[in-house]
Write an enzyme that holds these catalytic residues in place. Structure first.
Site, mmCIF file in Angstrom:
data_model
loop_
_atom_site.group_PDB
_atom_site.id
_atom_site.type_symbol
_atom_site.label_atom_id
_atom_site.label_comp_id
_atom_site.label_asym_id
_atom_site.label_seq_id
_atom_site.Cartn_x
_atom_site.Cartn_y
_atom_site.Cartn_z
ATOM 1 N N PRO A 42 35.443 36.858 47.448
ATOM 2 C CA PRO A 42 34.065 36.415 47.212
ATOM 3 C C PRO A 42 34.035 35.211 46.269
ATOM 4 O O PRO A 42 34.825 35.171 45.314
ATOM 5 C CB PRO A 42 33.375 37.626 46.565
ATOM 6 C CG PRO A 42 34.387 38.693 46.424
ATOM 7 C CD PRO A 42 35.703 38.222 46.960
ATOM 8 N N GLY A 89 34.136 35.729 39.791
ATOM 9 C CA GLY A 89 35.097 36.214 38.805
ATOM 10 C C GLY A 89 36.457 36.602 39.336
ATOM 11 O O GLY A 89 37.283 37.118 38.582
ATOM 12 N N LEU A 90 36.715 36.362 40.622
ATOM 13 C CA LEU A 90 38.000 36.796 41.179
ATOM 14 C C LEU A 90 38.942 35.620 41.478
ATOM 15 O O LEU A 90 39.927 35.774 42.194
ATOM 16 C CB LEU A 90 37.777 37.655 42.435
ATOM 17 C CG LEU A 90 36.983 38.947 42.190
ATOM 18 C CD1 LEU A 90 36.831 39.745 43.482
ATOM 19 C CD2 LEU A 90 37.631 39.828 41.123
ATOM 20 N N GLY A 91 38.598 34.452 40.961
ATOM 21 C CA GLY A 91 39.530 33.318 41.056
ATOM 22 C C GLY A 91 39.529 32.634 42.406
ATOM 23 O O GLY A 91 40.556 32.066 42.805
ATOM 24 N N SER A 92 38.390 32.636 43.095
ATOM 25 C CA SER A 92 38.361 32.029 44.443
ATOM 26 C C SER A 92 38.714 30.537 44.393
ATOM 27 O O SER A 92 39.401 30.038 45.294
ATOM 28 C CB SER A 92 36.994 32.229 45.102
ATOM 29 O OG SER A 92 35.999 31.583 44.340
ATOM 30 N N ASP A 112 43.846 31.822 35.247
ATOM 31 C CA ASP A 112 43.600 32.034 36.688
ATOM 32 C C ASP A 112 44.720 31.422 37.530
ATOM 33 O O ASP A 112 45.324 32.092 38.370
ATOM 34 C CB ASP A 112 42.265 31.400 37.114
ATOM 35 C CG ASP A 112 41.069 32.183 36.616
ATOM 36 O OD1 ASP A 112 41.241 32.986 35.680
ATOM 37 O OD2 ASP A 112 39.954 31.985 37.151
HETATM 38 C C1 MEV Z 1 37.506 32.866 34.300
HETATM 39 O O1 MEV Z 1 38.132 33.562 35.361
HETATM 40 C C2 MEV Z 1 38.097 33.290 32.985
HETATM 41 C C3 MEV Z 1 37.534 32.607 31.759
HETATM 42 O O2 MEV Z 1 38.233 33.148 30.639
HETATM 43 C C4 MEV Z 1 37.729 31.111 31.800
HETATM 44 C C5 MEV Z 1 39.169 30.689 31.665
HETATM 45 O O3 MEV Z 1 40.036 31.480 31.276
HETATM 46 O O4 MEV Z 1 39.425 29.507 31.942
HETATM 47 C C6 MEV Z 1 36.065 32.900 31.576
#
Ligand code: MEV
Length: 304
Positions: free
Chosen positions: A100, A104-107, A151
């Protein structure tokens, strides 16, 4: 046919704090991936200019028509320079993903890594994971100005990592598989905006950021040993601090509370927050059924 595959990632501990040099722990999610592959034109195709087809970001265009400020275009130009290509390939670059987006899953990093691997495969170039990660990191900077590198490292190496910006990372060996549920609030959020907001309030956030770092330090041996009780407890504490730096939201708080009420030992948001995904840890696989049911009931989408 050059092909590249990259996994999603989930951050177990340390998001946001990792931007400021605190440690973070993340694992790849190989069950959801992005695949980039070079395809030949069909006989019926009239035009034969390098074409990108990426339904996940709604992109179906000739390379020459893609604006230069799009991170994907920047990445391809970088790869063409690196590979000394004077002309783009007369092929279609197909990018497909089950990750998705903006959740938050690194797409974004997975897309970069899959494309980098596809180019290197297509042109028979040998680049190692560290080189792939460093190219992906450059592109991460176009998505948001101050990425930690967590990421792209997790996704390029495809292994669990303990990461500290400026200090490097170590690959973690986990003794046992975690019974981890990954679920989506369905709310998309823009990492750069959330990261910037944390930065704007750095003075107020500083102590909480350090506290998140201490949690990640404590969590490392627990994650390696598979000490589920300790991991769960630390996940809950980590979520509380993420609330304090104001990166959670009503839906994420409801989701983690629901998961805990229905048997999760620990639950927290994962990634940038303000929507996106969260994770919940169960003691046994059999506990996961009830937790997942409760999450579906409040409208979350189970990803894993
Ligand atoms: C994003 O997946 C993770 C954060 O900590 C940003 C980053 O590490 O660059 C919010």
């Amino acid at each position: 046919m050059g092909i590249g595959i990259a996994p999603a990632k989930t951050i177990l501990f340390g998001e946001h704090a990792v931007v400021y040099g605190e440690p973070g722990i993340a694992i790849p999610l190989w069950e959801i991936t992005t695949t980039a592959s070079f395809q030949p034109f069909r006989d019926s195709d009239r035009k034969r200019d390098f074409h990108i087809h990426s339904p996940m970001i709604g992109l179906d265009a000739d390379f020459s028509d893609i604006p230069v400020n799009l991170p994907l275009k920047k990445l391809i130009i970088r790869l063409m320079n690196l590979l000394h290509l004077t002309e783009p390939p007369a092929k279609i670059l197909q990018i497909e993903s089950t990750i998705p987006i903006a959740s938050g899953l690194g797409s974004g990093a997975a897309c970069s890594v899959a494309v980098i691997r596809a180019f290197f495969d297509e042109y028979h170039s040998n680049f190692d994971d560290a080189e792939i990660s460093s190219i992906a990191f450059e592109i991460e900077k176009s998505y948001h100005g101050s990425p930690s590198g967590l990421d792209n490292t997790t996704i390029s190496f495809g292994k669990p990592v303990y990461f500290q910006k400026g200090k490097g990372f170590e690959i973690l060996k986990l003794d046992s598989k975690l019974n981890l549920i990954v679920a989506d609030t369905g709310i998309q959020s823009v990492t750069s905006a959330v990261v910037q907001d944390v930065r704007n309030h750095y003075e107020q956030n500083q102590a909480f950021i350090r506290a998140i770092g201490i949690i990640a330090e404590k969590a490392r041996p627990a994650v390696e040993k598979g000490d589920v009780q300790e991991i769960g407890q630390l996940m809950n504490e980590n979520h509380d601090y993420l609330k304090k730096i104001n990166v959670s939201c009503y839906e994420l708080d409801l989701a983690v509370e629901t998961a805990r009420k229905h048997g999760a030992i620990g639950a927290k948001l994962t990634g940038a927050g303000r929507g996106g995904n969260f994770i919940a840890l169960a003691e046994k696989p059999s506990d996961m059924i009830e937790i997942k049911k409760s999450l579906v009931h409040i409208g979350a989408k189970i990803i894993l």
